[in-house]
Design a protein around this motif. Structure first.
Motif, mmCIF file in Angstrom:
data_model
loop_
_atom_site.group_PDB
_atom_site.id
_atom_site.type_symbol
_atom_site.label_atom_id
_atom_site.label_comp_id
_atom_site.label_asym_id
_atom_site.label_seq_id
_atom_site.Cartn_x
_atom_site.Cartn_y
_atom_site.Cartn_z
ATOM 1 N N ILE A 1 0.855 -1.185 0.000
ATOM 2 C CA ILE A 1 0.000 0.000 0.000
ATOM 3 C C ILE A 1 0.892 1.236 0.000
ATOM 4 O O ILE A 1 1.801 1.349 0.830
ATOM 5 N N VAL A 2 0.640 2.140 -0.931
ATOM 6 C CA VAL A 2 1.402 3.385 -0.986
ATOM 7 C C VAL A 2 0.464 4.535 -0.616
ATOM 8 O O VAL A 2 -0.623 4.669 -1.199
ATOM 9 N N THR A 3 0.883 5.335 0.352
ATOM 10 C CA THR A 3 0.065 6.459 0.821
ATOM 11 C C THR A 3 0.919 7.712 0.981
ATOM 12 O O THR A 3 2.150 7.641 1.063
ATOM 13 N N ARG A 4 0.246 8.847 1.026
ATOM 14 C CA ARG A 4 0.905 10.124 1.313
ATOM 15 C C ARG A 4 0.264 10.682 2.573
ATOM 16 O O ARG A 4 -0.969 10.812 2.664
ATOM 17 N N ILE A 5 1.110 11.006 3.553
ATOM 18 C CA ILE A 5 0.631 11.502 4.853
ATOM 19 C C ILE A 5 1.237 12.867 5.119
ATOM 20 O O ILE A 5 2.449 13.072 4.949
ATOM 21 N N THR A 6 0.396 13.814 5.518
ATOM 22 C CA THR A 6 0.854 15.165 5.825
ATOM 23 C C THR A 6 0.693 15.429 7.314
ATOM 24 O O THR A 6 -0.359 15.135 7.895
ATOM 25 N N LEU A 7 1.745 15.983 7.925
ATOM 26 C CA LEU A 7 1.748 16.260 9.366
ATOM 27 C C LEU A 7 1.814 17.749 9.632
ATOM 28 O O LEU A 7 2.526 18.490 8.936
ATOM 29 N N ASP A 8 1.096 18.170 10.637
ATOM 30 C CA ASP A 8 1.234 19.493 11.231
ATOM 31 C C ASP A 8 1.845 19.256 12.596
ATOM 32 O O ASP A 8 1.180 18.768 13.514
ATOM 33 N N LYS A 9 3.126 19.541 12.700
ATOM 34 C CA LYS A 9 3.908 19.132 13.869
ATOM 35 C C LYS A 9 3.792 17.608 14.013
ATOM 36 O O LYS A 9 4.222 16.885 13.120
ATOM 37 N N LEU A 10 3.209 17.117 15.100
ATOM 38 C CA LEU A 10 3.099 15.669 15.283
ATOM 39 C C LEU A 10 1.653 15.193 15.216
ATOM 40 O O LEU A 10 1.285 14.190 15.836
ATOM 41 N N LYS A 11 0.837 15.909 14.461
ATOM 42 C CA LYS A 11 -0.540 15.501 14.227
ATOM 43 C C LYS A 11 -0.768 15.329 12.723
ATOM 44 O O LYS A 11 -0.290 16.129 11.918
ATOM 45 N N ILE A 12 -1.496 14.300 12.363
ATOM 46 C CA ILE A 12 -1.779 14.028 10.954
ATOM 47 C C ILE A 12 -2.970 14.858 10.501
ATOM 48 O O ILE A 12 -4.029 14.845 11.141
ATOM 49 N N VAL A 13 -2.783 15.592 9.398
ATOM 50 C CA VAL A 13 -3.845 16.460 8.885
ATOM 51 C C VAL A 13 -4.339 16.027 7.506
ATOM 52 O O VAL A 13 -5.359 16.516 7.035
ATOM 53 N N LYS A 14 -3.618 15.099 6.855
ATOM 54 C CA LYS A 14 -4.072 14.595 5.546
ATOM 55 C C LYS A 14 -3.528 13.179 5.346
ATOM 56 O O LYS A 14 -2.375 12.890 5.656
ATOM 57 N N TYR A 15 -4.390 12.308 4.801
ATOM 58 C CA TYR A 15 -4.057 10.895 4.556
ATOM 59 C C TYR A 15 -4.600 10.552 3.179
ATOM 60 O O TYR A 15 -5.814 10.550 2.971
ATOM 61 N N GLU A 16 -3.705 10.288 2.218
ATOM 62 C CA GLU A 16 -4.113 10.126 0.821
ATOM 63 C C GLU A 16 -3.709 8.754 0.277
ATOM 64 O O GLU A 16 -2.607 8.263 0.529
ATOM 65 N N LYS A 17 -4.591 8.164 -0.493
ATOM 66 C CA LYS A 17 -4.357 6.879 -1.154
ATOM 67 C C LYS A 17 -3.635 7.104 -2.473
ATOM 68 O O LYS A 17 -4.073 7.880 -3.311
ATOM 69 N N ILE A 18 -2.509 6.404 -2.666
ATOM 70 C CA ILE A 18 -1.764 6.490 -3.914
ATOM 71 C C ILE A 18 -1.956 5.218 -4.739
ATOM 72 O O ILE A 18 -2.361 5.269 -5.895
ATOM 73 N N SER A 19 -1.684 4.047 -4.140
ATOM 74 C CA SER A 19 -1.847 2.793 -4.875
ATOM 75 C C SER A 19 -1.958 1.619 -3.911
ATOM 76 O O SER A 19 -1.628 1.732 -2.720
ATOM 77 N N SER A 20 -2.408 0.489 -4.465
ATOM 78 C CA SER A 20 -2.557 -0.739 -3.682
ATOM 79 C C SER A 20 -2.470 -1.916 -4.651
ATOM 80 O O SER A 20 -3.193 -1.952 -5.644
ATOM 81 N N PHE A 21 -1.573 -2.868 -4.368
ATOM 82 C CA PHE A 21 -1.476 -4.032 -5.236
ATOM 83 C C PHE A 21 -0.963 -5.239 -4.440
ATOM 84 O O PHE A 21 -0.255 -5.093 -3.449
#
Length: 425
Positions: free
Chosen positions: A256-276
């Protein structure tokens, strides 16, 4: 006229149970391992009306992903602490592999946690474990916590979060395990956590995290305004990361490939890139690492029981196999979650495998750890009756193949598979 002697039965303590006295709360603790998906709970009660057995110790093992309230054990003890080693044995068996710290709970908090998991069992139609009569009193009346109390309780069950990799690895573990309540504890604002509904609850076997650098600036950092008018009078920094995760469920493996964005040590975005899907062989290549093994043979051909008193093995998790006993020694922490490249098995410090034949096999995944195991064994009461006979370094896991083979001599097993490799050439 004969006088009749009046006899009175005096309780000597043998009739004491956890039901023969009222209960006074003494203390309770939880392990701070909620972000691993499991916690251990301990409660100590004082039984004032009992004659001898005045202390009641209860142990609970809770799984937030699929098994709920999974395990229960208890011990009655006198004032002289005669069951100390039995209590430590239960702690090691039930919580030794969790790698967490003990955090004190109030009676209300302990009741609330136990009731929450009992309710999970009910919803999943899973029977409650152990002697339910012993802890039924904890299940009612229902404990109520307000939102602040719930947050405080959750904080007690979680470790301190200090690095982006630690936050990301815990978050992915909870999301892939469908434990979204714990995952949201790591977020800020609205973040959709169930972005892979096509997958069942899964185990995170491996995760590699890299900075998601912008192709133009070469940075993984961007800024956003905290002013209503977007004048950037005040602003915060967000950082993005790309994650490649290996998950497993039902014997199937997926990347599973994902993109995660952090604001300091909190997650503010979680995005799906691929899955195989990948094969078991491909998954093994991602998770495999060198295995260091040292073999000891008994001088007299038989191993006394005193080996269990070596310093490391005394706190190990024990499993029985056809050819011997396996002692899994875990780190007393979960620092492996802080790593940029996370592996599920990195919480293992080392392994003892004690064969029924008397042979002892030490196994570790790092050279320094095999040295620690050797030092531990040679400083134990077993040192005079054991002799080192072989040392190996394998580029892929070998110990579990040996255990599955049913062989009683590791060196003979190595010779056999080596001959097999030669025949194939």
């Amino acid at each position: 006229m004969e006088s009749k002697t009046q006899f009175r039965v005096i309780n000597g303590g043998l009739a004491d149970t956890c039901f023969t006295s009222s209960r006074q709360f003494v203390s309770a603790y939880t392990t701070d391992t909620r972000l691993m998906g499991v916690v251990g709970i301990y409660i100590h009660w004082y039984l004032p009306q009992n004659t001898l057995l005045k202390h009641f110790h209860q142990f609970f093992y809770m799984d937030a992903e699929e098994f709920g309230f999974e395990t229960y054990e208890s011990i009655l003890e006198s004032d002289d602490g005669d069951r100390y080693y039995d209590i430590k044995a239960i702690e090691n068996r039930m919580m030794g592999g969790l790698g967490g710290h003990k955090v004190l709970l109030s009676e209300r908090e302990a009741r609330y946690v136990i009731q929450s998991y009992a309710q999970l069992n009910l919803s999943l139609r899973i029977p409650l474990p152990g002697n339910t009569d012993e802890y039924r009193f904890l299940l009612s009346p229902a404990e109520r916590l307000d939102s602040d109390e719930e947050y405080t309780l959750m904080c007690k069950q979680c470790p301190s979060l200090e690095t982006p990799y630690q936050v990301i690895n815990y978050f992915l573990m909870r999301c892939f395990g469908k434990d979204f309540g714990a995952a949201k504890f790591l977020t800020k604002g609205y973040v959709r956590t169930d972005i892979f509904p096509e997958h069942k609850a899964a185990t995170l076997m491996y995760n590699s995290t890299e900075e998601a650098k912008d192709s133009d600036s070469g940075s993984n950092t961007n800024y956003y305004s905290t002013d209503d008018d977007s004048s950037f009078g005040t602003f915060n920094t967000r950082k993005a990361y790309m994650c490649q995760s290996l998950i497993e469920y039902d014997g199937k493996y997926y990347i599973i490939v994902t993109r995660i964005t952090l604001d300091k040590l909190k997650i503010v975005k979680y995005e799906k890139i691929s899955s195989f899907r990948v094969t078991a062989a491909e998954a093994s290549m991602m998770t495999s690492r060198p295995e260091f093994i040292t073999v000891f043979d008994p001088v007299e051909g038989e191993l006394p029981d005193e080996l269990v008193f070596s310093e490391l093995i005394s706190s190990a998790m024990v499993t029985e196999h056809e050819s011997g006993r396996l002692f899994m020694i875990f780190y007393p922490h979960n620092d492996h979650v802080r790593k940029k490249d996370y592996r599920l098995s990195d919480d293992v410090l080392g392994i003892y495998y004690i064969l029924n034949s008397g042979q002892v096999i030490l196994c570790a995944y790092e050279r320094k750890n095999i040295g620690l195991l050797e030092k531990d064994l040679l400083s134990s009461p077993m040192s005079p009756v054991l002799l080192p006979s072989a040392k190996y370094q394998f580029m892929e896991p070998m110990l579990y193949d040996f255990i599955s083979s049913g062989s009683y001599d590791f060196e003979e097993f190595v010779e056999l598979i080596s001959d097999g490799d030669s025949d194939d050439e």
